[in-house]
Design an enzyme around this catalytic site. Sequence first.
Site, PDB file in Angstrom:
ATOM      1  N   LYS A 187       0.834  -1.209   0.000  1.00 44.87           N
ATOM      2  CA  LYS A 187       0.000   0.000   0.000  1.00 44.87           C
ATOM      3  C   LYS A 187       0.868   1.258   0.000  1.00 44.87           C
ATOM      4  CE  LYS A 187      -1.518  -1.744   3.738  1.00 44.87           C
ATOM      5  NZ  LYS A 187      -2.164  -1.995   5.037  1.00 44.87           N
ATOM      6  N   THR A 228      -7.962   8.139   9.674  1.00 39.74           N
ATOM      7  CA  THR A 228      -7.405   6.980   8.968  1.00 39.74           C
ATOM      8  C   THR A 228      -7.079   5.846   9.924  1.00 39.74           C
ATOM      9  OG1 THR A 228      -5.178   7.937   9.115  1.00 39.74           O
ATOM     10  CG2 THR A 228      -6.443   8.394   7.113  1.00 39.74           C
ATOM     11  N   GLY A 230      -7.137   2.505  11.660  1.00 38.28           N
ATOM     12  CA  GLY A 230      -7.670   1.187  11.303  1.00 38.28           C
ATOM     13  C   GLY A 230      -7.700   0.884   9.824  1.00 38.28           C
ATOM     14  N   THR A 231      -7.054   1.717   8.997  1.00 34.73           N
ATOM     15  CA  THR A 231      -7.116   1.476   7.552  1.00 34.73           C
ATOM     16  C   THR A 231      -6.428   0.166   7.167  1.00 34.73           C
ATOM     17  OG1 THR A 231      -5.189   2.929   7.335  1.00 34.73           O
ATOM     18  CG2 THR A 231      -7.326   3.879   6.825  1.00 34.73           C
ATOM     19  N   GLY A 232      -5.310  -0.163   7.820  1.00 34.37           N
ATOM     20  CA  GLY A 232      -4.609  -1.403   7.497  1.00 34.37           C
ATOM     21  C   GLY A 232      -5.440  -2.628   7.822  1.00 34.37           C
ATOM     22  N   CYS A 233      -6.034  -2.648   9.016  1.00 35.30           N
ATOM     23  CA  CYS A 233      -6.914  -3.751   9.411  1.00 35.30           C
ATOM     24  C   CYS A 233      -8.085  -3.858   8.443  1.00 35.30           C
ATOM     25  CB  CYS A 233      -7.452  -3.521  10.819  1.00 35.30           C
ATOM     26  SG  CYS A 233      -6.218  -3.246  12.094  1.00 35.30           S
TER      27      CYS A 233
END
Length: 535
Positions: A187, A228, A230-233
């Site tokens: 990402k 933003t 928690g975007t990875g989870c």
Amino acid sequence: MGPPTVLTIAGSDSGGGAGIQADLKTFAAFDCFGTSALTAVTAQNTLGVHGVEGISPAMVAHQIEAVLDDIGADAIKTGMLFGEETIRAVVHTLEKRFGKAAEGGRERAKVVVDPVCVSTSGHSLLPLEAVDTLRTVLLPFALVLTPNIPEAEFLVGWQKGSIKSIEDMQRCAAELGSKGVRWVYLKGGHMPLPKGEDGTKVVVDLLWDSVEQKVTTEERPFLDVLNTHGTGCTLAAAVAAELARGKTVPEAVLSAGNYVASAIASSYPVGRGAGPVNHFHPLTRRTLPLPNPHSPAPFTDYLIAHCGDAWTRYVQHPFPNSLAAGTASLESFLHFIQQDYHFLKQYGRSNSLAAYKTEDMKLMAGSIEIVNDVIKETEMHVKYCETYGISREQLQAVPESITNIAYTRYVLDVSSRGDLLDARVVTAPCLIGYGHVGARLVSSNPGVEVDSSDKNPYWGWIQEYGSDWYQGAVRKGIELLEQTLLDSPISPRRLEELAKIFLKATELEIAFWDAAVEAGRKSREEVMRREGLPV
């Protein structure tokens, strides 16, 4: 048949924005049934992680077995795994059920690994001694690995900041793929890239196929927002959900990336720090669609459409058409130009009120830019009047007409009593409408002999509103209008209220131009009376 099932093996976020809470919300948004195996409990909120306690590895394995024995899992997502023993317990449990990675276990399990090592706030979520275990034991079991740029650098042992280009991203993804990962979805949110000369930035996400040795990229606008967390989870959970629904990996990551981008764009404030994304945006009935390539300005489009015939009567009004054709009387033009000068003073005050009503410095700066454009526009009016022997002092002494008073008082009343959106909406018809008229008349060039001001004294006025500077001002105004709504979503009832304000201001614009036409008619009648001609 029930919905697809997805298991998340991750930690808990007491703030609800990341971890298993984010995963379960995401699964629900994709019409999947979510289950969970808890690896750790965190005390955290939007300001950061304040404490972490792990669940015993045996209990983690017990949770996984209980879920798989009864409910099963069409896909599995791992997040924060807390420590080395937990990582080994997770992989061992999955191998017992699906087989080892080399035996096709990762494809059967459809495992998506979010390599959570450090929180966004900088809190370590995985001990350093466990990182090697993650690399050697978990990564080979990953069908898809979804690191961000700092995580990817960390996992391959590169110095922080080593990735500076898309080529660097590809080299890093390939190195991760060499550790046994089938697909690497790297990402690019931590490395927004400039595009064009207007300061626009984009995010490039990269998908590496370690079997085909092939890379694909996806570009999206960079959203410079606070929410933003928690975007990875969320992204890894979305990939797992789409895999559970039968999508291929390339299809799944494309859908997940679009989902997260929209979740960020439609987020709203929660807490005092970095808030969560809006996980349920696909399920929530929106008053308006989000800006998209088909409709980059949906709020503006809605307001104009709500006006119906009134907007058409405004932007196709006979008065500007007569200016473009050179057929308007001088009296009509001078009446307009003098009254418009007084209107613009109040218009500038209204936009100053808009700047006062926001604490967002970018939105404030946008309002100030509009005020500066208004000052430029009033000076243009002064010069026109001086051309016809009307000095600045005489122009300032001209009394406002009844029509002008009705319009300016409405604009100021709405701007002073209402909120930022009210102030934006009530001034929008003037800015946008003049832009539409100017662009239309310059492009169509109607009438006879309008190519020079010698043949048409009003053509310079038309050209100003079709020029780059004014059209740029219109674009800025629309961007401010759209951004203000994005920052503060509204109910359908509130949208209807704003549409009525926009319509009323549009009708007052029509009346303003009607008054100019009427001034020309009265002047002609007066001349005819003086000459003894029948009126």
